[in-house]
Design an enzyme around this catalytic site. Structure first.
Site, mmCIF file in Angstrom:
data_model
loop_
_atom_site.group_PDB
_atom_site.id
_atom_site.type_symbol
_atom_site.label_atom_id
_atom_site.label_comp_id
_atom_site.label_asym_id
_atom_site.label_seq_id
_atom_site.Cartn_x
_atom_site.Cartn_y
_atom_site.Cartn_z
ATOM 1 N N GLU A 136 -17.569 -9.405 3.911
ATOM 2 C CA GLU A 136 -18.493 -9.999 2.952
ATOM 3 C C GLU A 136 -18.138 -9.516 1.542
ATOM 4 O O GLU A 136 -17.809 -8.334 1.395
ATOM 5 C CB GLU A 136 -19.949 -9.598 3.245
ATOM 6 C CG GLU A 136 -20.929 -10.475 2.455
ATOM 7 C CD GLU A 136 -22.402 -10.143 2.722
ATOM 8 O OE1 GLU A 136 -23.250 -10.965 2.427
ATOM 9 O OE2 GLU A 136 -22.682 -9.048 3.240
ATOM 10 N N HIS B 54 -32.494 -2.302 8.042
ATOM 11 C CA HIS B 54 -32.058 -3.434 7.221
ATOM 12 C C HIS B 54 -30.949 -4.229 7.908
ATOM 13 O O HIS B 54 -31.028 -5.452 8.048
ATOM 14 C CB HIS B 54 -31.578 -2.890 5.869
ATOM 15 C CG HIS B 54 -31.027 -3.911 4.937
ATOM 16 N ND1 HIS B 54 -31.732 -4.374 3.855
ATOM 17 C CD2 HIS B 54 -29.836 -4.561 4.891
ATOM 18 C CE1 HIS B 54 -31.010 -5.264 3.203
ATOM 19 N NE2 HIS B 54 -29.841 -5.399 3.810
ATOM 20 N N GLU B 55 -29.932 -3.517 8.372
ATOM 21 C CA GLU B 55 -28.792 -4.222 8.969
ATOM 22 C C GLU B 55 -29.194 -4.890 10.282
ATOM 23 O O GLU B 55 -28.737 -5.989 10.599
ATOM 24 C CB GLU B 55 -27.607 -3.282 9.181
ATOM 25 C CG GLU B 55 -27.123 -2.539 7.923
ATOM 26 C CD GLU B 55 -26.873 -3.429 6.719
ATOM 27 O OE1 GLU B 55 -26.596 -4.638 6.900
ATOM 28 O OE2 GLU B 55 -26.977 -2.925 5.577
HETATM 29 N N1 BES Z 1 -24.694 -7.353 3.294
HETATM 30 C C1 BES Z 1 -24.869 -6.095 2.689
HETATM 31 C C2 BES Z 1 -23.572 -5.379 2.437
HETATM 32 C C3 BES Z 1 -22.767 -5.939 1.301
HETATM 33 C C4 BES Z 1 -23.187 -5.765 0.006
HETATM 34 C C5 BES Z 1 -21.594 -6.603 1.522
HETATM 35 C C6 BES Z 1 -22.430 -6.277 -1.022
HETATM 36 C C7 BES Z 1 -20.848 -7.123 0.499
HETATM 37 C C8 BES Z 1 -21.264 -6.958 -0.787
HETATM 38 C C9 BES Z 1 -25.746 -5.180 3.543
HETATM 39 O O1 BES Z 1 -26.627 -5.826 4.399
HETATM 40 C C10 BES Z 1 -26.594 -4.402 2.594
HETATM 41 O O2 BES Z 1 -27.463 -4.975 2.009
HETATM 42 N N2 BES Z 1 -26.311 -3.120 2.422
HETATM 43 C C11 BES Z 1 -26.976 -2.272 1.483
HETATM 44 C C12 BES Z 1 -27.901 -1.308 2.144
HETATM 45 C C13 BES Z 1 -29.260 -1.870 2.334
HETATM 46 C C14 BES Z 1 -30.165 -0.912 3.063
HETATM 47 C C15 BES Z 1 -29.922 -2.265 1.047
HETATM 48 C C16 BES Z 1 -25.905 -1.516 0.758
HETATM 49 O O3 BES Z 1 -24.761 -1.614 1.146
HETATM 50 O O4 BES Z 1 -26.226 -0.836 -0.204
HETATM 51 ZN ZN ZN Z 2 -28.310 -6.607 3.509
#
Ligand code: BES
Ligand code: ZN
Length: 857
Positions: free
Chosen positions: A136, A306-307
């Site tokens: 992603e 979250h995940e």
């Molecule tokens: N989908 C995101 C990870 C992501 C973020 C992929 C930006 C590519 C670009 C994942 O679900 C996410 O939101 N991760 C957060 C943590 C969450 C608890 C807010 C992160 O990586 O900070």
């Molecule tokens: Zn997320």
């Protein structure tokens, strides 16, 4: 108008994939991989060429065939700028189903995206390599040629060819393993559900897993590098809880056949929701529960929940394009809160969410903000969508809607939405439709202003006879006359103290103003009662005075919002700095750590604005505000106190010893640390991180050497992190120069260096040095760091508060081509402008105010 951006980045839909059979053979030593993919495609119009995504790959052969007939060979060429491969065939490919076969090679890069390599050293110092993926937003194309757009969902059948002794993990469980005789084996995984390319994952390396915990039919495991398995217990607990919680909430079974949570030593984001194979940075998954602070545990619970929330919201149902990424992220954030709140109600997670809501309001009060849903085309702009507006504003408006519709009606709407769109894609309007159908009321009218328009309102409240008068206008830090056309439909809730009782009222404020009659003139009134609204409140002076005298009678989140809103009014010039600082004086017996967080956060911001010679005055103010509660809590945990009180103790001591520069606290911290070195069990887990930060602020060379050493020898990710960031908290230039050097000399993982730079830019003791260092080494940084890093490191720029620095910052970015994506850079510039304008406006008043405190010492 179709923008040229659209033409450049979107694939034609003349040919679309249905199924990928993918075989990948990574060579960890050489950091390369070879692959073969066979894609069942649906050809919808006659074509002689096929366009699909590929980046940093070499396509060695391409052939297309139908019904077992002779394959037609094509030629492949790559457009690296557009990240696309063009396959040209000698004859027209007619509509129907075809099988496209490609062979390719690629590199396991060190930029933490695509198919990349991560390294670690074992106890004996031997280096090992792991191959992992982060696809992603738009990097599956670096792992295999594909239609790398979220709406082009397909089934994936994956085979990994790996050395016999290494673990191989992908989205689903292992179907079969075949020994190849050359020391390698081929591991074939079960077919995935129909899903988007950005959710595909492979991890190969010397990893170990915990015993599975069964959640219904689903085995849940935590994976880590050898020797860290015991740190997976806590994640397993919250993981199992949330998996079960979401199955019930969503009313649909978990959409894959196993769930692995994997800690990867080098990881750009916090975690990634690959279906069935969620990847994490180590600090977000692994922890020794007994030795961690509340904040550290909360972080892990949040990320894991979250995940897992994404497995349905995101993975099963996916936004049709990246403009709708808020559907994924805001929802996962909202669901994460619901789950963690259900798991540990005593953590009061929704109050802590106030901190996130407030940071989103900080960004959304800029002219350079954007609507939650926003057009995107280029990959870098997709990345810029992962910001406070998508996550925190998005989750805030969902919470506001949930409270407006009632939790059950809202949940029913979510169920309907998932059921309607599973294995497919959806748009924001589909969500409104489902929520509206379930709740039997139209949603778009209330919601569109919050999602499709930038900014949020400021509600001004005054007394009008026996009632209240409410008016709304857009809140902006850098004013100019508000545009009266900019209005929102605001679900307003307020509580008033009337005739020794309370009245609570709900109304939808959907015009410029409204008058609300009350049975009698209220003593005090709190707007945004319950704190769910995404708006700020400005009280008429008499009402503010009354409310400030009734703080004990309102809820913590209401006190939080009061302080947060008044601080924002101060930053924007609608309240004087002195009035704000006076207001903080009403909070000396505050018991909620979030309220303290907004208070100390605002004082830390003021600290970056004032002149050096005023700092002792601010330090005295900090001590005055914090002393009473800090003395009450002491240094030792007390029998029967809550986990939140323990965390509050750590928070207050940390602020006293750093921002308050309190010598007594600093001396005590040194003693406590000396005790810790003899016997680690002598220090409470919530106090230890504070002690480390205080020692840095007041320590010298020997502490620096000790921390640097402990950073390298750390036994847990949290221990590593605390000591690393402490290295940015020292105050001597010679030591800070060493920390700066560590951002480019390979001593610190590139997943952490951008955050280290951000800290160094934000501290008043290092920001000047750090800025000079960044100007000198930005190209090296650009070469070494992952692409997502720039946004993070330059986030420190608004801390460079002086007219000279401001000019210098603008000159630097004008001269160099540094792309942060979206509106990120404009936002940093504007945040800096807000601070410099405040400095210019308030300099004299602050000097007088703080000067008095220096004299009073
Ligand atoms: N989908 C995101 C990870 C992501 C973020 C992929 C930006 C590519 C670009 C994942 O679900 C996410 O939101 N991760 C957060 C943590 C969450 C608890 C807010 C992160 O990586 O900070
Ligand atoms: Zn997320």
């Amino acid at each position: 108008m179709v923008s040229s951006g659209a033409m450049d980045y979107r694939l034609p839909t003349t040919v679309v994939p249905q199924r990928y059979d993918l075989r990948l053979d990574p060579n960890l030593e050489a950091a390369t991989f070879a692959g073969a993919v066979s894609i069942i495609v649906d050809v919808r119009e006659p074509v002689i060429e096929i366009l699909l995504n590929a980046a940093e790959l070499v396509i060695e052969s391409a052939a297309i065939s139908q019904d077992g007939r002779e394959p037609i060979h094509g030629s492949a060429s790559l457009d690296e700028a557009a990240e696309r491969a063009r396959l040209v065939f000698p004859v027209t490919i007619t509509p129907g189903q075809w099988r496209l076969a490609l062979r390719f090679t690629g590199i396991l890069n060190d930029k933490l995206h695509g198919f990349y390599r991560s390294t670690y050293k074992d106890a004996s110092g031997t280096a090992h390599t792991i191959a992992a993926t982060q696809f992603e937003a738009t990097d599956a194309r670096r792992g295999f040629p594909c239609w790398d757009e979220p709406a082009l969902k397909a089934v994936f059948g994956v085979t990994l060819v790996v050395p016999q002794h290494l673990a191989a993990v992908s989205n689903t469980s292992v179907l079969r393993e075949e020994t190849l005789g050359d020391g390698r084996r081929a591991v074939t995984f079960a077919d995935t559900i129909k899903m988007s390319t950005y959710l595909v994952a492979f991890v190969v390396g010397e990893l170990e897993a915990t015993e599975p915990v069964m959640v219904g039919p689903t085995p849940l495991r935590v994976w880590s590098v050898p020797g860290k398995k015991h740190l997976g217990r806590f994640a397993l607990d919250i993981g199992a809880f949330s998996l079960d919680f979401f199955e019930r909430y969503y009313g649909l079974p978990y959409p894959s056949d196993k769930l692995d949570l994997l800690a990867i030593p080098d990881f750009a984001a916090g975690a990634m929701e690959n279906l069935g194979a969620v990847t994490f940075r180590e600090t977000a998954l692994l922890v020794n529960e007994a030795a961690a602070s509340h904040a550290e545990l909360e972080r892990i619970a949040d990320v894991v929940a979250h995940e897992i929330a994404h497995m349905w919201f995101g993975d099963l149902v996916t936004m049709a394009w990246w403009n709708g990424i808020w559907l994924n992220e805001a929802f996962a954030t909202f669901m994460e809160l619901l789950a963690v709140d259900a798991w540990k109600p005593e953590w009061k997670r929704w109050i802590t969410f106030g901190v996130s809501r407030a940071s989103a309001m900080g960004l959304d009060g800029l002219k350079a903000t954007r609507p939650i849903e926003f057009e995107v085309m280029a990959p870098r702009d997709c990345e810029a969508m992962f910001d406070l507006l998508t996550y925190e504003k998005g989750a805030s408006v969902l919470r506001m809607l949930e409270q407006h519709l009632g939790p059950e009606g809202f949940r029913d709407g979510v169920r309907l939405y998932l059921e309607r769109h599973r294995y497919a894609n959806a748009e924001t309007t589909d969500l409104w439709k489902a929520l509206g159908d379930a709740a039997r009321q139209p949603i778009p009218g209330v919601m569109d202003g919050w999602i499709f328009r930038p900014g949020y309102p400021l509600v001004t409240v005054g007394i009008d006879g026996a009632g209240l008068k409410l008016t709304q206008q857009r809140f902006l830090y850098l004013g100019g006359p508000p545009d009266p056309a900019e209005q929102w439909r605001i679900p307003v809730v307020f509580r008033a103290s009337v005739k020794r009782g309370y009245v609570e009222r709900r109304l939808l404020l959907d015009g410029a103003e409204a008058t609300v009659p009350l049975p009698a003139k209220p003593d005090w009134v709190v707007l945004n009662a319950g704190g769910h609204g995404f708006y700020r409140v400005r009280y008429a002076p008499a009402l503010l005075k009354k409310l400030a005298g009734a703080l004990a009678k309102i809820a913590p989140i209401e006190r939080f919002n009061l302080l947060s809103d008044c601080f924002a009014l101060g930053q924007s010039g609608m309240m004087t700095a002195s009035d704000f600082l006076d207001l903080t004086g009403r909070f000396t017996t505050e018991t909620d750590r979030n309220v303290w967080a907004v208070l100390t956060g605002s004082l830390a911001w003021v600290n970056r604005v004032i002149a050096d010679d005023q700092r002792p005055g601010l330090e005295a103010l900090v001590r005055h505000r914090l002393d009473e509660m800090a003395s009450l809590l002491g240094w030792e945990p007390q029998e029967g106190e809550s986990e939140l009180d323990r965390q509050l103790r750590g928070d207050l001591l940390r602020m006293l010893g750093t921002l308050g520069n309190d010598e007594t606290v600093q001396a005590r911290a040194r003693e406590v640390y000396a005790g810790y070195q003899v016997d680690e069990t002598t220090v409470d887990a919530n106090v230890l991180p504070a002690v480390i930060a205080i020692m840095a602020a007041s320590g010298g060379e020997s502490e620096y050497a000790d921390f640097r050493d402990r950073y390298k020898r750390a036994r847990t990710p949290q221990e590593e992190q605390r000591h690393l960031y402490a290295l940015a908290g020292f105050r001597q230039p010679e030591l800070l120069r060493q920390t700066l050097e560590m951002t480019i000399n390979g001593e610190v993982r590139s997943q952490d260096t951008p955050f280290l730079i951000r800290s160094l830019l934000q501290s008043v003791y290092s920001r000047g040095l750090a800025w000079e260092f960044v100007k000198q080494h930005w190209q090296t940084m650009q070469r070494l760091y992952p692409g997502s890093a720039y946004r993070r490191m330059y986030e420190g720029i608004p801390a460079l508060v002086s007219p000279e620095w401001e000019r210098d910052v603008h000159a630097f970015f004008a001269e160099h081509k540094i792309t942060l994506g979206g509106k990120t850079l404009e936002q940093y510039f504007e945040q800096l402008r807000v601070a410099v304008a405040f400095q210019e406006r308030e300099a004299e008043a602050l000097a007088a105010y703080l000067g008095r405190l220096i004299k009073a010492r």
